[in-house]
Write a protein that holds these residues in place. Structure first.
Motif, PDB file in Angstrom:
ATOM      1  N   GLU A  99      53.540  44.120  33.731  1.00  0.00           N
ATOM      2  CA  GLU A  99      52.687  43.034  34.201  1.00  0.00           C
ATOM      3  C   GLU A  99      51.528  43.560  35.042  1.00  0.00           C
ATOM      4  O   GLU A  99      51.118  42.953  36.031  1.00  0.00           O
ATOM      5  CB  GLU A  99      53.519  42.046  35.025  1.00  0.00           C
ATOM      6  CG  GLU A  99      54.636  41.385  34.230  1.00  0.00           C
ATOM      7  CD  GLU A  99      55.485  40.455  35.078  1.00  0.00           C
ATOM      8  OE1 GLU A  99      55.443  40.587  36.330  1.00  0.00           O
ATOM      9  OE2 GLU A  99      56.168  39.592  34.504  1.00  0.00           O
ATOM     10  N   GLU A 130      45.915  43.097  41.925  1.00  0.00           N
ATOM     11  CA  GLU A 130      44.687  42.791  42.664  1.00  0.00           C
ATOM     12  C   GLU A 130      44.291  44.078  43.384  1.00  0.00           C
ATOM     13  O   GLU A 130      44.622  44.292  44.542  1.00  0.00           O
ATOM     14  CB  GLU A 130      44.917  41.649  43.657  1.00  0.00           C
ATOM     15  CG  GLU A 130      45.273  40.319  43.032  1.00  0.00           C
ATOM     16  CD  GLU A 130      44.086  39.677  42.322  1.00  0.00           C
ATOM     17  OE1 GLU A 130      42.941  40.106  42.579  1.00  0.00           O
ATOM     18  OE2 GLU A 130      44.317  38.757  41.505  1.00  0.00           O
ATOM     19  N   ASN A 133      38.004  42.395  33.576  1.00  0.00           N
ATOM     20  CA  ASN A 133      38.471  41.288  32.741  1.00  0.00           C
ATOM     21  C   ASN A 133      38.539  39.991  33.545  1.00  0.00           C
ATOM     22  O   ASN A 133      38.146  38.919  33.070  1.00  0.00           O
ATOM     23  CB  ASN A 133      39.836  41.640  32.149  1.00  0.00           C
ATOM     24  CG  ASN A 133      40.342  40.593  31.193  1.00  0.00           C
ATOM     25  OD1 ASN A 133      40.828  39.552  31.603  1.00  0.00           O
ATOM     26  ND2 ASN A 133      40.230  40.866  29.908  1.00  0.00           N
ATOM     27  N   LYS A 134      39.015  40.091  34.777  1.00  0.00           N
ATOM     28  CA  LYS A 134      39.124  38.903  35.635  1.00  0.00           C
ATOM     29  C   LYS A 134      37.756  38.336  35.990  1.00  0.00           C
ATOM     30  O   LYS A 134      37.640  37.163  36.347  1.00  0.00           O
ATOM     31  CB  LYS A 134      39.899  39.252  36.906  1.00  0.00           C
ATOM     32  CG  LYS A 134      41.386  39.463  36.668  1.00  0.00           C
ATOM     33  CD  LYS A 134      42.121  39.788  37.953  1.00  0.00           C
ATOM     34  CE  LYS A 134      43.614  39.943  37.688  1.00  0.00           C
ATOM     35  NZ  LYS A 134      44.385  40.264  38.917  1.00  0.00           N
ATOM     36  N   GLU A 150      48.471  40.134  27.880  1.00  0.00           N
ATOM     37  CA  GLU A 150      48.516  38.761  28.381  1.00  0.00           C
ATOM     38  C   GLU A 150      47.171  38.302  28.945  1.00  0.00           C
ATOM     39  O   GLU A 150      46.816  37.130  28.847  1.00  0.00           O
ATOM     40  CB  GLU A 150      49.592  38.664  29.475  1.00  0.00           C
ATOM     41  CG  GLU A 150      49.910  37.267  29.927  1.00  0.00           C
ATOM     42  CD  GLU A 150      50.709  36.471  28.903  1.00  0.00           C
ATOM     43  OE1 GLU A 150      50.670  35.224  28.979  1.00  0.00           O
ATOM     44  OE2 GLU A 150      51.371  37.094  28.047  1.00  0.00           O
ATOM     45  N   ASP A 151      46.408  39.244  29.518  1.00  0.00           N
ATOM     46  CA  ASP A 151      45.119  38.875  30.115  1.00  0.00           C
ATOM     47  C   ASP A 151      43.967  39.037  29.135  1.00  0.00           C
ATOM     48  O   ASP A 151      42.808  38.947  29.526  1.00  0.00           O
ATOM     49  CB  ASP A 151      44.861  39.708  31.368  1.00  0.00           C
ATOM     50  CG  ASP A 151      44.611  41.181  31.048  1.00  0.00           C
ATOM     51  OD1 ASP A 151      45.015  41.633  29.958  1.00  0.00           O
ATOM     52  OD2 ASP A 151      44.000  41.877  31.881  1.00  0.00           O
ATOM     53  N   SER A 152      44.262  39.313  27.872  1.00  0.00           N
ATOM     54  CA  SER A 152      43.309  39.483  26.769  1.00  0.00           C
ATOM     55  C   SER A 152      42.700  40.877  26.672  1.00  0.00           C
ATOM     56  O   SER A 152      41.820  41.111  25.838  1.00  0.00           O
ATOM     57  CB  SER A 152      42.180  38.429  26.813  1.00  0.00           C
ATOM     58  OG  SER A 152      41.201  38.747  27.770  1.00  0.00           O
ATOM     59  N   THR A 153      43.147  41.819  27.495  1.00  0.00           N
ATOM     60  CA  THR A 153      42.703  43.206  27.346  1.00  0.00           C
ATOM     61  C   THR A 153      43.208  43.755  26.017  1.00  0.00           C
ATOM     62  O   THR A 153      44.398  43.644  25.702  1.00  0.00           O
ATOM     63  CB  THR A 153      43.237  44.080  28.497  1.00  0.00           C
ATOM     64  OG1 THR A 153      42.715  43.605  29.739  1.00  0.00           O
ATOM     65  CG2 THR A 153      42.826  45.536  28.315  1.00  0.00           C
ATOM     66  N   TYR A 181      48.521  43.530  34.554  1.00  0.00           N
ATOM     67  CA  TYR A 181      47.368  42.622  34.547  1.00  0.00           C
ATOM     68  C   TYR A 181      47.386  41.654  35.729  1.00  0.00           C
ATOM     69  O   TYR A 181      46.405  40.960  35.987  1.00  0.00           O
ATOM     70  CB  TYR A 181      47.312  41.839  33.230  1.00  0.00           C
ATOM     71  CG  TYR A 181      48.614  41.172  32.862  1.00  0.00           C
ATOM     72  CD1 TYR A 181      48.962  39.928  33.369  1.00  0.00           C
ATOM     73  CD2 TYR A 181      49.521  41.805  32.005  1.00  0.00           C
ATOM     74  CE1 TYR A 181      50.159  39.325  33.052  1.00  0.00           C
ATOM     75  CE2 TYR A 181      50.729  41.205  31.679  1.00  0.00           C
ATOM     76  CZ  TYR A 181      51.041  39.971  32.197  1.00  0.00           C
ATOM     77  OH  TYR A 181      52.248  39.370  31.877  1.00  0.00           O
ATOM     78  N   LYS A 182      48.485  41.613  36.470  1.00  0.00           N
ATOM     79  CA  LYS A 182      48.567  40.743  37.649  1.00  0.00           C
ATOM     80  C   LYS A 182      48.084  41.436  38.923  1.00  0.00           C
ATOM     81  O   LYS A 182      48.051  40.821  39.990  1.00  0.00           O
ATOM     82  CB  LYS A 182      50.012  40.278  37.856  1.00  0.00           C
ATOM     83  CG  LYS A 182      50.541  39.357  36.761  1.00  0.00           C
ATOM     84  CD  LYS A 182      51.961  38.915  37.077  1.00  0.00           C
ATOM     85  CE  LYS A 182      52.505  37.961  36.019  1.00  0.00           C
ATOM     86  NZ  LYS A 182      53.902  37.539  36.326  1.00  0.00           N
ATOM     87  N   VAL A 192      41.402  45.635  34.171  1.00  0.00           N
ATOM     88  CA  VAL A 192      41.908  44.351  34.678  1.00  0.00           C
ATOM     89  C   VAL A 192      40.878  43.674  35.583  1.00  0.00           C
ATOM     90  O   VAL A 192      40.609  42.474  35.473  1.00  0.00           O
ATOM     91  CB  VAL A 192      43.239  44.559  35.435  1.00  0.00           C
ATOM     92  CG1 VAL A 192      43.623  43.308  36.215  1.00  0.00           C
ATOM     93  CG2 VAL A 192      44.353  44.927  34.459  1.00  0.00           C
TER      94      VAL A 192
END
Length: 278
Positions: free
Chosen positions: A258, A263, A64-65, A105-108, A260-261, A61
């Motif tokens: 979720e 931090e 990816n960010k 959702e985050d394209s992973t 991918y959200k 994640v």
């Protein structure tokens, strides 16, 4: 005298040790033509329950960010958790060329045995060789596309699957995940020694469950006692890449699909280490 494999007409047992003909055949499997992965990173642990999937997912994640293309190969066949954490469900689709990974959702990009089962809660009661072969197919038959990092979430221990991954997939390095408990030295050493025996670089160690922060005073409470991970890492000639606390937010996002959200600010050193490999 007949010519031997070295191109010499005479050869002693000692002089043949470096012959190409005596070198063991590589067991590395080639990926499909639709896979181009720059770096394969294994995430391992000497025992279960230390948060290996949490660290694997966090690294995917975080990178990816930052704009890196990431994927997760869930090699923990009997205890897969990655799809649930990212909210992806099967069945995975395939073509004549191979299997398509599911995309979070985050394209992973993700591939796991849970994405191939009709019932994701059905137990996987397979023998070791079958499980190991499935992991190989996740590398050879899945069309991963272009990725900067493919993280392999390993099952705990040093059994069939880690051995298969190290022999069959071109792993560029591993990260060892552990916790601050009395047996940590032995557990880390087992994982480290296996990687060393297979000539796989150990990038460093991540300690999970290092502490919990008091919600009132922000004091760090070390539930499992004082950590000795820095001492252990130094003794092995490697480094500590992060110390993660017990954070209920991680569990809440994982349960909600979720993750991918998240931090995760505790793995910055690990992320910088990985970025430096490209």
């Amino acid at each position: 005298m007949a010519e031997n494999g070295c191109g010499s007409t005479s050869c002693s047992s000692g002089s043949c040790e470096g012959c190409a003909s005596n070198k063991p055949e590589s067991l590395l499997e080639q990926p499909g033509i639709y896979t181009d992965v720059k770096k394969v990173i294994g995430v391992v642990s000497g025992k279960g329950g230390v948060g290996k999937s949490l660290v694997t997912s966090s690294l995917a994640v975080l990178l990816n960010k930052m704009g890196y293309r990431t994927g997760i190969l869930d090699a923990d066949i009997t205890g897969p958790s990655i799809p649930k954490m990212f909210g992806v469900r099967g069945p995975a689709k395939g073509t004549e060329e191979g299997i398509l990974p599911e995309i979070a959702e985050d394209s992973t990009k993700i591939m796991s045995v849970n994405l191939l089962l009709e019932d994701e809660e059905a137990p996987v009661i397979w023998r070791g060789p079958v499980i190991a072969n499935m992991v190989k197919q996740f590398w050879t038959d899945v069309m991963w596309g272009d990725l900067d990092f493919l993280f392999v979430d390993m099952p705990p221990g040093t059994g069939d699957v880690p051995l298969t991954v190290f022999q069959s997939i071109p792993v560029d390095g591993i990260i060892i995940v552990t916790s601050p408990q009395d047996l940590v030295r032995m557990i880390v050493n087992k994982a480290y020694n296996m990687a060393s025996a297979m000539n796989i670089p150990v990038l460093g160690i991540v300690e999970n469950y290092s502490y919990v922060k008091c919600p009132d005073c922000d004091k760090e409470i070390k539930i499992f006692g004082e950590s000795r991970i820095d001492e252990i890492a130094a003794g092995l000639g490697t480094e500590v890449l992060g110390k993660m606390p017990i954070d209920p937010k991680f569990a809440e996002l994982a349960d909600a699909g979720e993750f991918y959200k998240t931090e995760n600010i505790y793995l910055d050193k690990a992320v910088e280490k990985l970025k430096g490999m490209l």
